[in-house]
Design an enzyme around this catalytic site. Structure first.
Site, PDB file in Angstrom:
ATOM      1  N   ASP A   1       0.836  -1.199   0.000  1.00 40.91           N
ATOM      2  CA  ASP A   1       0.000   0.000   0.000  1.00 40.91           C
ATOM      3  C   ASP A   1       0.874   1.255   0.000  1.00 40.91           C
ATOM      4  O   ASP A   1       2.004   1.226   0.501  1.00 40.91           O
ATOM      5  CB  ASP A   1      -0.896  -0.024   1.249  1.00 40.91           C
ATOM      6  CG  ASP A   1      -2.184   0.741   1.019  1.00 40.91           C
ATOM      7  OD1 ASP A   1      -2.296   1.448   0.005  1.00 40.91           O
ATOM      8  OD2 ASP A   1      -3.081   0.627   1.873  1.00 40.91           O
TER       9      ASP A   1
ATOM     10  N   ASN B   1     -10.273  -3.053  -7.182  1.00 33.95           N
ATOM     11  CA  ASN B   1      -9.491  -2.028  -7.900  1.00 33.95           C
ATOM     12  C   ASN B   1     -10.023  -1.703  -9.298  1.00 33.95           C
ATOM     13  O   ASN B   1      -9.640  -0.698  -9.894  1.00 33.95           O
ATOM     14  CB  ASN B   1      -8.013  -2.436  -8.023  1.00 33.95           C
ATOM     15  CG  ASN B   1      -7.235  -2.317  -6.724  1.00 33.95           C
ATOM     16  OD1 ASN B   1      -6.252  -3.006  -6.503  1.00 33.95           O
ATOM     17  ND2 ASN B   1      -7.672  -1.422  -5.832  1.00 33.95           N
TER      18      ASN B   1
HETATM   19  C1  FPP Z   1      -1.997   0.277  -3.268  1.00 30.05           C
HETATM   20  O1  FPP Z   1      -1.490   1.566  -3.299  1.00 30.05           O
HETATM   21  C2  FPP Z   1      -1.355  -0.513  -4.307  1.00 30.05           C
HETATM   22  C3  FPP Z   1      -1.998  -1.032  -5.365  1.00 30.05           C
HETATM   23  C4  FPP Z   1      -3.454  -0.880  -5.603  1.00 30.05           C
HETATM   24  C5  FPP Z   1      -1.296  -1.786  -6.400  1.00 30.05           C
HETATM   25  C6  FPP Z   1       0.014  -2.417  -6.019  1.00 30.05           C
HETATM   26  C7  FPP Z   1       0.715  -2.657  -7.276  1.00 30.05           C
HETATM   27  C8  FPP Z   1       2.045  -2.633  -7.491  1.00 30.05           C
HETATM   28  C9  FPP Z   1       3.053  -2.477  -6.440  1.00 30.05           C
HETATM   29  C10 FPP Z   1       2.567  -2.704  -8.868  1.00 30.05           C
HETATM   30  C11 FPP Z   1       2.015  -3.747  -9.788  1.00 30.05           C
HETATM   31  C12 FPP Z   1       2.421  -5.107  -9.412  1.00 30.05           C
HETATM   32  C13 FPP Z   1       3.051  -6.006 -10.189  1.00 30.05           C
HETATM   33  C14 FPP Z   1       3.231  -7.391  -9.699  1.00 30.05           C
HETATM   34  C15 FPP Z   1       3.612  -5.661 -11.491  1.00 30.05           C
HETATM   35  P1  FPP Z   1      -2.492   2.765  -3.541  1.00 30.05           P
HETATM   36  O2  FPP Z   1      -2.413   3.130  -4.968  1.00 30.05           O
HETATM   37  O3  FPP Z   1      -3.866   2.438  -3.051  1.00 30.05           O
HETATM   38  O4  FPP Z   1      -1.806   3.853  -2.644  1.00 30.05           O
HETATM   39  P2  FPP Z   1      -2.492   5.038  -1.844  1.00 30.05           P
HETATM   40  O5  FPP Z   1      -3.342   4.401  -0.757  1.00 30.05           O
HETATM   41  O6  FPP Z   1      -1.335   5.793  -1.296  1.00 30.05           O
HETATM   42  O7  FPP Z   1      -3.306   5.806  -2.843  1.00 30.05           O
END
Ligand code: FPP
Length: 246
Positions: A19, A67
């Protein structure tokens, strides 16, 4: 190789809720996709560190069933990142003995990505240094719904339904239950992650945003875990889970 003092009781299966990519990007005045890119680049070094510390199974949650409601540019960016990562890193991961698995829905992903994931699983299926499971279009409730549907389709009788049987219908049937779940970016929620499998998992909440979550922070999480007493509902500490393990 590891330069830190060895950890006495390393969790066999570590699952990470990655996250904070969005916050990492917005603090730098960058688009959210740049945070996901930085988060993606962080996976390889963390996988290597986990393997060196002795973790046998690493699961990362990269895209949840929830998502899909994000803006389509962001959804597209996440799909592309997984495809690019597989194209770019698969040979090296294979050479290093990493077995790749996927949990979640495969059939809702773009066809090219589905093919690439299947190929990666097939190519690496005999590797045994560490298993990297990518949870992509994964949600715990969705996983249970799909399991129940398959169970009914198989004609399972109610008297035959047991915890082990349900476990064997889950996407995680070939994995031990996570010993440790790490969630980054200071969020204290499960958000529908492995709601069946984590019944007895230990949690570690890190204040660090995923793109900055490094080897030292992983070491801190593993060390913290190694001092926990796990009793699985009993009175005495137990070293391995009495629940479904490989
Ligand atoms: C949450 O951060 C993270 C995600 C929804 C996606 C996680 C994905 C990756 C690390 C990259 C893709 C993975 C691979 C295997 C290629 P957020 O965007 O919700 O963060 P925030 O809460 O700060 O907005």
């Amino acid at each position: 190789m590891a330069e830190e003092p060895p950890i006495a009781n390393v969790p066999a299966h570590v699952a990470i809720i990655m996250d904070g990519n969005g916050r990492w990007a917005s603090r730098r005045g960058l688009p959210r996709a740049a945070g996901h890119r930085a988060g993606t680049q962080n996976i390889r070094p963390l996988l290597e560190a986990a393997a060196e510390f002795g973790v046998q199974y690493l699961t990362i949650w990269a895209f949840s069933t929830e998502n899909w409601v994000r803006p389509k540019e962001e959804v597209g960016a996440l799909m592309r990142l997984l495809l690019e990562s597989l194209d770019r890193w698969l040979p090296e991961l294979h050479e290093k003995g990493v077995r790749l698995l996927h949990i979640g829905n495969l059939d809702r992903l773009p066809l090219g990505l589905q093919d690439r994931i299947r190929q990666a699983i097939e190519l690496t299926h005999s590797n045994n240094r560490i298993t990297l499971t990518v949870a992509f279009d994964y949600g715990g409730r969705d996983e249970l719904v799909r399991a129940v549907r398959r169970l009914i389709a198989d004609g399972v009788q109610s008297a035959d339904v047991t915890e082990d049987l349900i476990g064997s219908y889950l996407d995680t049937a070939d994995l031990p239950e996570p010993d440790l779940v790490i969630r980054t970016a200071n969020e204290f929620r499960t958000s529908n992650f492995m709601i069946w499998e984590t019944a007895y998992s230990e949690y570690y909440i890190s204040p660090v945003l995923w793109p900055d979550f490094d080897r030292a922070e992983l070491y801190r999480a593993l060390s913290d875990y190694s001092h926990r007493e796990r009793r699985f509902g009993g009175l005495r500490p137990v070293s391995t889970s009495p629940h479904r393990q490989q």
